[in-house]
Design a protein around this motif. Structure first.
Motif, PDB file in Angstrom:
ATOM      1  N   GLY A 124       0.768  -1.239   0.000  1.00  0.00           N
ATOM      2  CA  GLY A 124       0.000   0.000   0.000  1.00  0.00           C
ATOM      3  C   GLY A 124       0.793   1.279   0.000  1.00  0.00           C
ATOM      4  O   GLY A 124       0.251   2.324   0.301  1.00  0.00           O
ATOM      5  N   THR A 125       2.085   1.244  -0.317  1.00  0.00           N
ATOM      6  CA  THR A 125       2.882   2.468  -0.284  1.00  0.00           C
ATOM      7  C   THR A 125       2.320   3.523  -1.224  1.00  0.00           C
ATOM      8  O   THR A 125       2.175   4.678  -0.846  1.00  0.00           O
ATOM      9  CB  THR A 125       4.346   2.160  -0.660  1.00  0.00           C
ATOM     10  N   ALA A 126       1.965   3.132  -2.438  1.00  0.00           N
ATOM     11  CA  ALA A 126       1.429   4.103  -3.400  1.00  0.00           C
ATOM     12  C   ALA A 126       0.086   4.636  -2.947  1.00  0.00           C
ATOM     13  O   ALA A 126      -0.204   5.816  -3.090  1.00  0.00           O
ATOM     14  CB  ALA A 126       1.296   3.464  -4.778  1.00  0.00           C
ATOM     15  N   VAL A 127      -0.726   3.789  -2.345  1.00  0.00           N
ATOM     16  CA  VAL A 127      -2.036   4.224  -1.862  1.00  0.00           C
ATOM     17  C   VAL A 127      -1.861   5.253  -0.758  1.00  0.00           C
ATOM     18  O   VAL A 127      -2.518   6.273  -0.740  1.00  0.00           O
ATOM     19  CB  VAL A 127      -2.862   3.017  -1.367  1.00  0.00           C
ATOM     20  N   ARG A 128      -0.935   5.004   0.167  1.00  0.00           N
ATOM     21  CA  ARG A 128      -0.730   5.915   1.279  1.00  0.00           C
ATOM     22  C   ARG A 128      -0.282   7.276   0.771  1.00  0.00           C
ATOM     23  O   ARG A 128      -0.765   8.302   1.219  1.00  0.00           O
ATOM     24  CB  ARG A 128       0.299   5.358   2.259  1.00  0.00           C
ATOM     25  N   LYS A 129       0.632   7.329  -0.171  1.00  0.00           N
ATOM     26  CA  LYS A 129       1.123   8.603  -0.689  1.00  0.00           C
ATOM     27  C   LYS A 129       0.007   9.366  -1.387  1.00  0.00           C
ATOM     28  O   LYS A 129      -0.139  10.562  -1.204  1.00  0.00           O
ATOM     29  CB  LYS A 129       2.286   8.362  -1.641  1.00  0.00           C
ATOM     30  N   VAL A 163      -5.876   4.331  11.800  1.00  0.00           N
ATOM     31  CA  VAL A 163      -5.427   3.961  10.457  1.00  0.00           C
ATOM     32  C   VAL A 163      -4.084   4.612  10.153  1.00  0.00           C
ATOM     33  O   VAL A 163      -3.190   3.976   9.585  1.00  0.00           O
ATOM     34  CB  VAL A 163      -6.485   4.325   9.396  1.00  0.00           C
ATOM     35  N   ASP A 164      -3.914   5.864  10.522  1.00  0.00           N
ATOM     36  CA  ASP A 164      -2.625   6.525  10.326  1.00  0.00           C
ATOM     37  C   ASP A 164      -1.530   5.795  11.096  1.00  0.00           C
ATOM     38  O   ASP A 164      -0.431   5.592  10.585  1.00  0.00           O
ATOM     39  CB  ASP A 164      -2.694   7.986  10.766  1.00  0.00           C
ATOM     40  N   ALA A 165      -1.841   5.390  12.321  1.00  0.00           N
ATOM     41  CA  ALA A 165      -0.877   4.622  13.114  1.00  0.00           C
ATOM     42  C   ALA A 165      -0.590   3.274  12.461  1.00  0.00           C
ATOM     43  O   ALA A 165       0.545   2.800  12.490  1.00  0.00           O
ATOM     44  CB  ALA A 165      -1.411   4.424  14.531  1.00  0.00           C
ATOM     45  N   ALA A 166      -1.608   2.667  11.856  1.00  0.00           N
ATOM     46  CA  ALA A 166      -1.420   1.372  11.195  1.00  0.00           C
ATOM     47  C   ALA A 166      -0.413   1.490  10.056  1.00  0.00           C
ATOM     48  O   ALA A 166       0.389   0.573   9.836  1.00  0.00           O
ATOM     49  CB  ALA A 166      -2.751   0.830  10.687  1.00  0.00           C
ATOM     50  N   TRP A 167      -0.429   2.602   9.321  1.00  0.00           N
ATOM     51  CA  TRP A 167       0.547   2.791   8.246  1.00  0.00           C
ATOM     52  C   TRP A 167       1.965   2.874   8.818  1.00  0.00           C
ATOM     53  O   TRP A 167       2.908   2.298   8.256  1.00  0.00           O
ATOM     54  CB  TRP A 167       0.236   4.049   7.443  1.00  0.00           C
ATOM     55  N   LEU A 168       2.131   3.592   9.932  1.00  0.00           N
ATOM     56  CA  LEU A 168       3.449   3.706  10.556  1.00  0.00           C
ATOM     57  C   LEU A 168       3.923   2.357  11.085  1.00  0.00           C
ATOM     58  O   LEU A 168       5.084   1.976  10.905  1.00  0.00           O
ATOM     59  CB  LEU A 168       3.404   4.733  11.687  1.00  0.00           C
ATOM     60  N   VAL A 169       3.028   1.643  11.752  1.00  0.00           N
ATOM     61  CA  VAL A 169       3.374   0.339  12.302  1.00  0.00           C
ATOM     62  C   VAL A 169       3.684  -0.631  11.167  1.00  0.00           C
ATOM     63  O   VAL A 169       4.610  -1.450  11.270  1.00  0.00           O
ATOM     64  CB  VAL A 169       2.242  -0.193  13.210  1.00  0.00           C
ATOM     65  N   LEU A 170       2.941  -0.541  10.069  1.00  0.00           N
ATOM     66  CA  LEU A 170       3.180  -1.425   8.928  1.00  0.00           C
ATOM     67  C   LEU A 170       4.598  -1.256   8.392  1.00  0.00           C
ATOM     68  O   LEU A 170       5.286  -2.239   8.103  1.00  0.00           O
ATOM     69  CB  LEU A 170       2.156  -1.154   7.823  1.00  0.00           C
ATOM     70  N   GLU A 171       5.056  -0.013   8.287  1.00  0.00           N
ATOM     71  CA  GLU A 171       6.422   0.221   7.820  1.00  0.00           C
ATOM     72  C   GLU A 171       7.438  -0.375   8.779  1.00  0.00           C
ATOM     73  O   GLU A 171       8.393  -1.039   8.358  1.00  0.00           O
ATOM     74  CB  GLU A 171       6.675   1.718   7.649  1.00  0.00           C
ATOM     75  N   ALA A 229       6.950  -2.783  11.014  1.00  0.00           N
ATOM     76  CA  ALA A 229       6.813  -4.235  11.025  1.00  0.00           C
ATOM     77  C   ALA A 229       7.446  -4.856   9.785  1.00  0.00           C
ATOM     78  O   ALA A 229       8.048  -5.930   9.871  1.00  0.00           O
ATOM     79  CB  ALA A 229       5.336  -4.619  11.132  1.00  0.00           C
ATOM     80  N   ASN A 230       7.328  -4.207   8.640  1.00  0.00           N
ATOM     81  CA  ASN A 230       8.004  -4.686   7.424  1.00  0.00           C
ATOM     82  C   ASN A 230       9.514  -4.702   7.629  1.00  0.00           C
ATOM     83  O   ASN A 230      10.188  -5.661   7.264  1.00  0.00           O
ATOM     84  CB  ASN A 230       7.661  -3.813   6.212  1.00  0.00           C
ATOM     85  N   ASP A 231      10.044  -3.627   8.210  1.00  0.00           N
ATOM     86  CA  ASP A 231      11.489  -3.548   8.453  1.00  0.00           C
ATOM     87  C   ASP A 231      11.955  -4.631   9.419  1.00  0.00           C
ATOM     88  O   ASP A 231      13.050  -5.171   9.278  1.00  0.00           O
ATOM     89  CB  ASP A 231      11.876  -2.175   8.999  1.00  0.00           C
ATOM     90  N   LEU A 232      11.131  -4.938  10.421  1.00  0.00           N
ATOM     91  CA  LEU A 232      11.501  -5.914  11.448  1.00  0.00           C
ATOM     92  C   LEU A 232      11.118  -7.345  11.093  1.00  0.00           C
ATOM     93  O   LEU A 232      11.504  -8.274  11.790  1.00  0.00           O
ATOM     94  CB  LEU A 232      10.841  -5.531  12.783  1.00  0.00           C
ATOM     95  N   ALA A 244       3.045 -11.039  12.140  1.00  0.00           N
ATOM     96  CA  ALA A 244       1.758 -10.903  12.836  1.00  0.00           C
ATOM     97  C   ALA A 244       1.289  -9.447  12.828  1.00  0.00           C
ATOM     98  O   ALA A 244       0.113  -9.157  12.583  1.00  0.00           O
ATOM     99  CB  ALA A 244       1.872 -11.416  14.271  1.00  0.00           C
ATOM    100  N   ALA A 245       2.206  -8.525  13.067  1.00  0.00           N
ATOM    101  CA  ALA A 245       1.855  -7.103  13.056  1.00  0.00           C
ATOM    102  C   ALA A 245       1.506  -6.636  11.647  1.00  0.00           C
ATOM    103  O   ALA A 245       0.599  -5.817  11.467  1.00  0.00           O
ATOM    104  CB  ALA A 245       2.997  -6.266  13.627  1.00  0.00           C
ATOM    105  N   ILE A 246       2.207  -7.156  10.655  1.00  0.00           N
ATOM    106  CA  ILE A 246       1.916  -6.797   9.266  1.00  0.00           C
ATOM    107  C   ILE A 246       0.482  -7.181   8.918  1.00  0.00           C
ATOM    108  O   ILE A 246      -0.271  -6.388   8.353  1.00  0.00           O
ATOM    109  CB  ILE A 246       2.910  -7.477   8.301  1.00  0.00           C
ATOM    110  N   GLU A 247       0.087  -8.385   9.279  1.00  0.00           N
ATOM    111  CA  GLU A 247      -1.274  -8.845   8.981  1.00  0.00           C
ATOM    112  C   GLU A 247      -2.312  -8.030   9.742  1.00  0.00           C
ATOM    113  O   GLU A 247      -3.365  -7.692   9.200  1.00  0.00           O
ATOM    114  CB  GLU A 247      -1.410 -10.333   9.290  1.00  0.00           C
ATOM    115  N   ALA A 248      -2.039  -7.691  11.004  1.00  0.00           N
ATOM    116  CA  ALA A 248      -2.980  -6.880  11.782  1.00  0.00           C
ATOM    117  C   ALA A 248      -3.136  -5.498  11.160  1.00  0.00           C
ATOM    118  O   ALA A 248      -4.256  -4.981  11.048  1.00  0.00           O
ATOM    119  CB  ALA A 248      -2.507  -6.766  13.233  1.00  0.00           C
ATOM    120  N   CYS A 249      -2.033  -4.901  10.734  1.00  0.00           N
ATOM    121  CA  CYS A 249      -2.085  -3.584  10.091  1.00  0.00           C
ATOM    122  C   CYS A 249      -2.889  -3.646   8.797  1.00  0.00           C
ATOM    123  O   CYS A 249      -3.688  -2.756   8.516  1.00  0.00           O
ATOM    124  CB  CYS A 249      -0.681  -3.076   9.796  1.00  0.00           C
ATOM    125  N   ARG A 250      -2.671  -4.684   8.032  1.00  0.00           N
ATOM    126  CA  ARG A 250      -3.419  -4.830   6.782  1.00  0.00           C
ATOM    127  C   ARG A 250      -4.911  -4.942   7.043  1.00  0.00           C
ATOM    128  O   ARG A 250      -5.724  -4.362   6.321  1.00  0.00           O
ATOM    129  CB  ARG A 250      -2.921  -6.044   6.007  1.00  0.00           C
TER     130      ARG A 250
END
Length: 81
Positions: free
Chosen positions: A6-11, A33-41, A43-46, A50-56
């Motif tokens: 969702g990087t393009a969607v977020r931008k 939802v804004d926090a979910a985008w931050l956490v998703l980034e 969680a992707n790095d780490l 489980a966090a990636i799926e929750a954010c999605r």
């Protein structure tokens, strides 16, 4: 490496913010939802799958106009604590 979800969607989403009358007083949900985008980034790095799926699920719920599960929103809100 996991794909960037969702990087393009977020931008693009930040360019067209809804008017206050359109949000219907949903500020807490939008903040989640804004926090979910931050956490998703993070969680992707780490590699936190489980966090990636929750954010999605939180992001998908907002896009579909539904309510995300409380367990998912709790994970998102408490992720950096």
């Amino acid at each position: 490496m996991l794909p960037q979800f969702g990087t393009a969607v977020r931008k693009n989403k930040s360019l067209a913010k809804p008017l206050p009358a359109e949000t219907g007083g949903a500020a807490p949900e939008k903040a989640t939802v804004d926090a979910a985008w931050l956490v998703l980034e993070a969680a992707n790095d780490l590699g936190d799958h489980a966090a990636i799926e929750a954010c999605r699920r939180v992001i998908d719920a907002e896009l579909n106009g539904t309510v995300a599960a409380s367990a998912d929103t709790d994970l998102v809100v408490g992720y950096f604590r």
